[in-house]
Motif scaffolding. Structure first.
Motif, short mmCIF file in Angstrom:
data_model
loop_
_atom_site.label_atom_id
_atom_site.label_comp_id
_atom_site.label_asym_id
_atom_site.label_seq_id
_atom_site.Cartn_x
_atom_site.Cartn_y
_atom_site.Cartn_z
N PHE A 52 0.85 -1.18 0.00
CA PHE A 52 0.00 0.00 0.00
C PHE A 52 0.89 1.24 0.00
O PHE A 52 1.56 1.54 1.00
CB PHE A 52 -0.90 -0.02 1.24
N THR A 74 1.24 5.45 -1.26
CA THR A 74 0.49 6.63 -1.65
C THR A 74 1.41 7.71 -2.17
O THR A 74 2.59 7.77 -1.84
CB THR A 74 -0.32 7.17 -0.45
N THR A 126 -3.28 7.47 6.32
CA THR A 126 -3.07 6.28 5.48
C THR A 126 -2.12 5.30 6.16
O THR A 126 -2.29 4.08 6.05
CB THR A 126 -2.54 6.67 4.09
N TRP A 179 -4.09 3.38 8.73
CA TRP A 179 -4.88 2.32 8.09
C TRP A 179 -4.00 1.12 7.76
O TRP A 179 -4.36 -0.03 8.06
CB TRP A 179 -5.53 2.87 6.81
N TYR A 211 4.19 -0.19 3.50
CA TYR A 211 3.54 1.11 3.36
C TYR A 211 4.61 2.20 3.30
O TYR A 211 5.61 2.17 4.04
CB TYR A 211 2.62 1.41 4.54
N TYR A 216 -2.45 5.11 -4.27
CA TYR A 216 -3.29 6.29 -4.29
C TYR A 216 -2.50 7.47 -4.82
O TYR A 216 -1.41 7.78 -4.33
CB TYR A 216 -3.79 6.60 -2.87
N GLN A 258 -9.98 9.05 1.47
CA GLN A 258 -9.84 8.77 2.90
C GLN A 258 -11.15 8.25 3.49
O GLN A 258 -11.15 7.37 4.36
CB GLN A 258 -9.37 10.03 3.63
N LEU A 312 -11.32 4.66 2.64
CA LEU A 312 -10.50 3.86 3.55
C LEU A 312 -11.22 3.62 4.87
O LEU A 312 -11.11 2.53 5.46
CB LEU A 312 -9.16 4.53 3.80
N CYS A 313 -11.95 4.62 5.36
CA CYS A 313 -12.74 4.41 6.58
C CYS A 313 -13.74 3.27 6.37
O CYS A 313 -13.91 2.40 7.25
CB CYS A 313 -13.47 5.69 6.97
N GLY A 343 -11.84 0.01 6.05
CA GLY A 343 -11.33 -0.38 7.36
C GLY A 343 -12.39 -1.05 8.21
O GLY A 343 -12.12 -2.04 8.91
N TYR A 355 -14.39 10.44 6.49
CA TYR A 355 -13.14 11.06 6.93
C TYR A 355 -13.39 12.26 7.84
O TYR A 355 -12.62 12.50 8.78
CB TYR A 355 -12.32 11.46 5.72
#
Length: 935
Positions: A118, A120, A129, A132, A141, A511, A606, A609-610, A613, A633
């Protein structure tokens, strides 16, 4: 005056509402006023009250309206239905998109979280991020810093607790001599322009060190057209001159740096090169009051730069002894470095003399009392009014880390860091490297990672290696290949994943990272890696999820597209936990908020992603009953608590600014305040921040850190000596044989210089660079209908010597060749260039079919990338290995080590290589764009 004058409305109503938010057209994060008519964006201007730009707005910021209305905006989630790279997609619902993502990601998390990579791009929400990714449990990451600025940031953190731009800034109000190194024109654009304007108005002097004279460099009083990759050598020559002339701030060095700390000098000792410490682990100095050992931070201690101590047969000497021995050597004399730097010895001597004269003969004094961490009370603040600023130009080389450290050392020996007129830190900096987390990489199925991914190693024991000694991360960050890779190696992710080295992954999740085009080395090779199949016909990189707001080149290579909003349609948080908007005199953060609602089926990444998640049951994203913790977010920004009293935003908290409980109205409070929050640093805490107890107490109160932690600057970086010692055979964790020599050579605890690339001068005698213009920001700007008119094409700029030697004339084209590839491009003459350097603007060229541009658009036919000439690996050396084209300490991509040759060629129909057109992921745009907001 004639009696029949027209009746002019000199103050027309331009909008029926103004909504204030934060710009996203570059990383400056300026405040903007978005004028609205009938609920639509009419135009954008600067916010005069905003602490970053004070109303100033550049071409990019003003053109944000065209970014918001760009035809290239993605319109709905997409699922690939053709081969990768074809651009063939079908629109799907968000529910199908999210269910698909979960069906790919959940089995990975349950069995082998490391199989998710992952990464970004420039998303400005990395604290979120990374949170997450940590909850998911993958070690893989990082963000864009590994191919952009990690050398500058990491060198600054390890040396002095901060660096330039987001960490610090020149003292524009007091500096008398400003020296700028290698800064592209879009970098911190409005604040730098405002700052240069200030010093010009006061008659202060500006020097620029850059192979290219454009932009900021064009308005400098002195331009120093250095040979690329030799900045560190030039800087150390200045250090040599200053030390030889005795123009060094000895009191500052003794009190506020580890130049007085004692070092073990016995080569037979396992402590060789390490600090002498007391039983509490505190580094020792000689106290000039007593002539005896004392801890560096002892109350009232007066450290001795000339200190030495002998005990048990071992001599310990102060770091300053070692500095003098090294930098007074003739190898750093201007006469010895001039030819390599492309700067005459006479001029180097003159520049050093100017620095010394302003720093010591024109010192300034502020009558502000302050108390240092040793309890010593000072009646005044003494300023050395010389300031420096630098960024990617000196950082994006294979010797960039040590070059950045050399520049920080130059500032420090002059006594110009955190003193009036010099370089000042911006809260929440300064922070010593030891105040940052160490990197974590322990993976367990179904569990979060054991800590933050990124951090600052303090020795070999902190490397991200498996029990077998293999890299734990797909990008090989924090390994012996690049031990201090504080931002990861984004440019190596695709090639390592394709090679299955150090292991295979299942899903690549990115991303806003255009890794199939201008953010990639080896562009054609990356396309092959993303589309390559194995013997079963399956893609070697099995799944790719990508989120972007626009139809970029990377979109065509993803299997699932999650469409993002534009920056005017979203919530964002420019947080103290990440990359805030602070200035040296104030702590500040800011938000973006949806000043308009999307007119497409898109969602802020974002917020997505919430949702993901919660669906994946990630810690921190679900409540105890399994329900979603955050609906989006905005909910996260308001209600997330990272540490007691600390959340994403520091302002308008319940109970006080900086630290406090959740305030459900916090976002509205920011909106009502113009989109930002600001609290000023107390006057007696404005300078000497690392050593000033007034600042330390205030910083704890405001949540910059949890405990008072004064520190001294680390001219000698002891953790680097620990790695070097391991390469020499000390300790349980040692590098593999083929890396011992590299670690010994490069991990020197005092700044050094070494050539940044293999000596290819005979076959490839020219340096080739790119830089970003003020009117562009990577790919985003060069699809913008207004900004395209400024930079629709990008010629290759050639200096006079090369221009005449090749017989070039206006309208000619050239073939440019590197060890990796060839391009054929239009050329233009520029006299204000280093004579062995060619260059072009970055990211103007586009691939046909991307960004909703026509296939015959100038960006696709005459615009080009130098990236086709660059490879993520160095050319073979004959040792059977392929070395990464990166800094061996941090892993930062060495973009600017590119060496080429050039020759005149026939004019083709368009730039070469000519890549086949992609199918656009969005409908074809109209030939002209016209709309009117309101009446």
């Amino acid at each position: 005056m004639p009696k029949d004058q027209p009746n002019l409305d000199t103050s027309p109503t331009v909008s029926d509402e103004v909504r204030q938010t934060t710009c996203y057209m570059c990383a400056c994060r300026c405040g903007i006023n978005v004028h609205m008519k009938h609920g639509k964006v009419a135009y954008i201007e600067g916010n005069k009250d905003h602490p970053v730009n004070k109303g100033v707005l550049c071409a990019k910021g003003s053109a944000g309206i065209m970014q918001h209305n760009a035809p290239s905006r993605l319109r709905a989630p997409l699922k690939r239905v053709g081969p990768r790279g074809s651009g063939e997609y079908e629109e799907i619902s968000w529910e199908e998109a999210l269910e698909t993502a979960v069906s790919w990601l959940k089995p990975i998390r349950d069995t082998a979280p490391e199989k998710l990579a992952f990464f970004t791009g420039r998303d400005q929400s990395q604290s979120f991020t990374s949170f997450w990714a940590q909850g998911f449990g993958t070690p893989n990451y990082a963000a864009h810093g590994g191919f952009c600025s990690v050398n500058m940031a990491a060198a600054g953190i390890y040396t002095m607790g901060g660096a330039f731009w987001e960490f610090g800034q020149p003292d524009w109000d007091h500096t008398k001599l400003f020296m700028l190194f290698g800064v592209a024109e879009d970098h911190d654009s409005n604040p730098i322009k405002m700052g240069i304007g200030k010093i010009k108005e006061r008659g202060a002097r500006m020097m620029s060190v850059n192979p290219i004279r454009t932009g900021y460099n064009a308005v400098a009083d002195d331009w120093i057209g250095i040979t690329p990759g030799t900045d560190g050598l030039f800087i150390l020559a200045l250090v040599h001159c200053l030390m030889k002339a005795g123009k060094v701030d000895l009191d500052y060095l003794a009190r506020f740096t580890n130049a007085s700390v004692l070092i073990d000098q016995d080569p037979k000792s396992e402590q060789y090169g390490l600090f002498l410490r007391d039983k509490n682990g505190q580094p020792q100095v000689i106290d000039r009051r007593t002539g005896k050992l004392a801890p560096w931070n002892g109350q009232g201690v007066d450290p001795d730069l000339a200190g030495s101590h002998r005990a048990h047969g071992v001599t310990h000497r102060a770091v300053f002894h070692m500095m003098a021995e090294r930098y007074l050597s003739d190898e750093y004399a201007p006469e010895a470095v001039a030819d390599r730097c492309g700067i005459s010895a006479q001029r180097i001597h003159a520049i050093a003399a100017d620095l010394a004269r302003v720093a010591f003969d024109e010192a300034i004094t502020l009558d502000r009392a302050w108390t240092d961490f040793r309890g010593v009370k000072h009646k005044q603040m003494i300023g050395r009014p010389v300031s420096f600023h630098a960024m990617r130009g000196i950082s994006a080389h294979a010797n960039g880390f040590q070059t950045c450290r050399a520049l920080h050392m130059l500032q420090i020996i002059l006594g110009t860091v955190e003193t009036p007129g010099g370089m000042r830190f911006k809260p929440p900096y300064p922070k010593p490297a030891t105040a940052h987390p160490k990197p974590h990489c322990k993976v367990a199925p179904g569990q979060p990672l054991d800590g933050p991914h990124l951090g600052y190693v303090q020795g070999p024991e902190d490397l991200c290696l498996t029990e077998a000694g293999d890299p734990a991360r797909i990008d090989k960050a924090y390994t012996w290949e690049n031990p201090m890779s504080a931002h990861g190696l984004m440019h190596m992710v695709i090639s390592n994943a394709h090679a299955g080295d150090p292991y295979k992954i299942d899903t690549l999740f990115m991303y806003m990272a255009n890794m199939a085009w201008n953010s990639s080395m080896n562009v054609g090779g990356v396309h092959e890696m993303l589309t390559d199949t194995d013997e079963n016909g399956d893609y070697v990189i099995p799944r790719i999820i990508y989120s972007d707001a626009y139809s970029s080149e990377m979109v065509a290579y993803a299997d699932l597209i999650l469409p993002d909003t534009t920056y005017l349609e979203r919530h964002d948080c420019i947080s103290l936990l990440d990359r805030p908007i602070c200035e040296a005199d104030g702590i500040a953060d800011a938000i973006r908020w949806p000043v308009v609602a999307p007119d497409r089926d898109v969602r802020g990444f974002q917020s997505v992603l919430c949702d993901l998640g919660a669906r994946l049951d990630l810690p921190g994203f679900v409540n105890e009953d399994g329900s979603a913790k955050y609906k989006d977010y905005a909910d996260y920004i308001t209600n997330h608590i990272r540490r007691p009293g600390i959340g994403p935003l520091a302002g308008f908290r319940d109970g006080g600014d900086g630290r406090g409980d959740v305030n459900p109205d916090q976002l509205q409070n920011y909106i009502d305040n113009g989109g930002y929050w600001l609290s000023h640093v107390p006057e007696d805490a404005a300078y000497y921040k690392p050593f000033n107890m007034g600042y330390q107490d205030w910083a704890v109160k405001m949540g910059c850190y949890d405990v008072v932690q004064p520190y001294i600057f680390q001219l000698y970086v002891e953790p680097m000596r620990k790695f070097q010692a391991a390469a020499e055979g000390t300790g349980l964790r040692q590098p593999p044989e083929h890396l011992r020599a590299q670690v010994q050579k490069t991990m020197d605890p005092l700044p050094i210089w070494y050539p940044s690339a293999e000596d290819a001068a005979e076959e490839y005698p020219l340096h080739a660079l790119t830089q970003r213009p003020m009117a562009m920001y990577h790919s985003w700007g060069s699809q913008n209908a207004w900004l395209r008119q400024i930079h629709g094409v990008n010629p290759l700029y050639v200096p006079t010597k090369i221009w005449e030697a090749n017989g070039f004339a206006d309208g000619d084209w050239a073939k440019v060749t590197s060890p990796h590839g060839t391009i054929t491009v239009p050329v233009a003459h520029q006299a204000s260039l280093n004579e062995n350097t060619i260059w072009t603007w970055n990211a103007i060229g586009k691939r046909k079919g991307a960004w909703a541009l026509d296939n015959d658009a100038p960006e696709a036919t005459k615009g080009f990338l130098l990236n086709h000439l660059i490879h993520e690996l160095m050319p073979p050396k004959g040792d059977g290995l392929r070395w990464a084209n990166s800094d061996p300490i941090t892993g930062q991509a060495a973009w600017f080590d590119l060496r080429v040759k050039i020759e005149k060629t026939a004019t083709p129909k368009e730039v070469q290589p000519e890549m086949p057109a992609m199918k656009s992921a969005v409908p074809e745009a109209a030939r002209s764009l016209r709309w009117k907001v309101g009446k």
